[in-house]
Design a protein around this motif. Structure first.
Motif, PDB file in Angstrom:
ATOM      1  N   UNK A  28       0.823  -1.200   0.000  1.00  0.00           N
ATOM      2  CA  UNK A  28       0.000   0.000   0.000  1.00  0.00           C
ATOM      3  C   UNK A  28       0.855   1.246   0.000  1.00  0.00           C
ATOM      4  N   UNK A  29       0.353   2.303   0.597  1.00  0.00           N
ATOM      5  CA  UNK A  29       1.047   3.595   0.567  1.00  0.00           C
ATOM      6  C   UNK A  29       1.156   4.175   1.970  1.00  0.00           C
ATOM      7  N   UNK A  30       2.084   5.094   2.106  1.00  0.00           N
ATOM      8  CA  UNK A  30       2.207   5.892   3.326  1.00  0.00           C
ATOM      9  C   UNK A  30       2.098   7.350   2.904  1.00  0.00           C
ATOM     10  N   UNK A  31       1.199   8.085   3.506  1.00  0.00           N
ATOM     11  CA  UNK A  31       1.007   9.491   3.154  1.00  0.00           C
ATOM     12  C   UNK A  31       0.804  10.303   4.422  1.00  0.00           C
ATOM     13  N   UNK A  87      12.889  14.711   4.518  1.00  0.00           N
ATOM     14  CA  UNK A  87      12.882  13.460   3.746  1.00  0.00           C
ATOM     15  C   UNK A  87      12.265  12.377   4.610  1.00  0.00           C
ATOM     16  N   UNK A  88      11.364  11.588   4.014  1.00  0.00           N
ATOM     17  CA  UNK A  88      10.692  10.496   4.713  1.00  0.00           C
ATOM     18  C   UNK A  88      11.083   9.198   4.019  1.00  0.00           C
ATOM     19  N   UNK A  89      11.472   8.185   4.803  1.00  0.00           N
ATOM     20  CA  UNK A  89      11.930   6.943   4.186  1.00  0.00           C
ATOM     21  C   UNK A  89      11.621   5.742   5.058  1.00  0.00           C
ATOM     22  N   UNK A 223       4.296   8.005  -0.235  1.00  0.00           N
ATOM     23  CA  UNK A 223       5.211   6.953  -0.682  1.00  0.00           C
ATOM     24  C   UNK A 223       4.358   5.777  -1.118  1.00  0.00           C
ATOM     25  N   UNK A 224       4.430   5.412  -2.382  1.00  0.00           N
ATOM     26  CA  UNK A 224       3.599   4.345  -2.924  1.00  0.00           C
ATOM     27  C   UNK A 224       4.358   3.019  -2.955  1.00  0.00           C
TER      28      UNK A 224
END
Length: 265
Positions: A28-31, A87-89, A223-224
């Motif tokens: 999935x994604x994180x947003x 930045x997100x990781x 982040x997809x």
């Protein structure tokens, strides 16, 4: 007839077995949004103290230039506390295919500014810088404004030089591998500075997979294609918390979007 039907049934079952893992790994994604509770901050420099004092003020970004003054925004806070240049990781996944296939981080020197200001690097993979600057009004810099990109691997209060190479002409390029040693990439970050113009700086978070994002102007991000499951997510900004990596736990479901509201300070 029966034998043919049986073959078809086995064929369909094989297709199902192949397709199932693909669906399960779709993820999935994180947003969300990265915010900062404080105010914007910046460093001030005088163009007169550095080479090319007539060319560098031509930078079209007026937020950086005020007469002889050159500003380097260190913390930029927008509407609703949105933090720019964070930045997100996802930090608990090591993707060897991504690492081996990463073509490199690209930086340009334009009007005495390194672009981008914030981004990512991959250890052992290329870091590239290209000089786009030349001053037709200055005989000494007509072919190129001299920039001297100097890279550092930073961990806590210590740093080590990666490369230190002059780019004298417009169009000059360099390409060197990122060199974190002893696992320093897990705790440190990468910094670039021009030895000719101190206000030219940019900063990069080391990553090990494609699941990252540099936030937008308002601090938002998405982040997809993140693998389903519980993950450790890092939020980083070079000037918040002295470059500390802020950790968050996120649970990603198949086809869903996990929301992360990350305030760092």
């Amino acid at each position: 007839m029966k034998k043919g039907a049986l073959s078809i049934m086995f064929g369909a079952a094989a297709v199902a077995l192949v397709a199932a893992p693909l669906a399960a790994n779709a993820g999935g994604a994180i947003a969300g949004k990265v915010t900062y509770p404080g105010k914007s901050e910046k460093k001030e420099f005088s163009f007169a103290k550095f080479p090319n004092p007539k060319f560098c003020p031509k930078n079209p970004n007026k937020a950086l230039v005020d007469g002889d003054k050159r500003y380097m925004p260190t913390i930029e806070v927008g509407k609703d506390g949105g933090l720019k240049n964070a930045v997100v990781a996802v930090y608990d996944v090591e993707d060897k295919g991504f690492i081996d296939g990463y073509k490199g981080t690209e930086v340009t020197a334009e009007f005495c500014e390194f672009l981008p200001f914030a981004g990512i690097v991959v250890n052992t993979r290329p870091f590239k810088v290209e000089n786009h600057d030349a001053d037709p009004d200055d005989p000494k810099s007509k072919e190129g404004v001299l920039h001297n990109p100097h890279s550092f691997t930073v961990k806590g209060s210590t740093s080590a030089t990666g490369f230190n190479i002059g780019l004298a002409k417009k169009g000059d390029k360099l390409e060197k591998p990122v060199t974190f040693r002893g696992g320093a990439e897990k705790d440190g970050y990468y910094r670039l500075q021009c030895d000719q113009h101190e206000f030219m700086q940019s900063f990069f978070l080391p990553v090990m997979n494609p699941h990252y994002a540099v936030v937008k102007e308002d601090g938002s991000f998405e982040i997809k294609d993140v693998p389903a499951g519980k993950h450790k997510v890092v939020v980083w900004h070079p000037f918040v918390g002295k470059g500390k990596k802020f950790e968050f736990d996120v649970d990603v479901t198949d086809g869903g979007t996990a929301n992360l509201k990350a305030e760092i300070k």
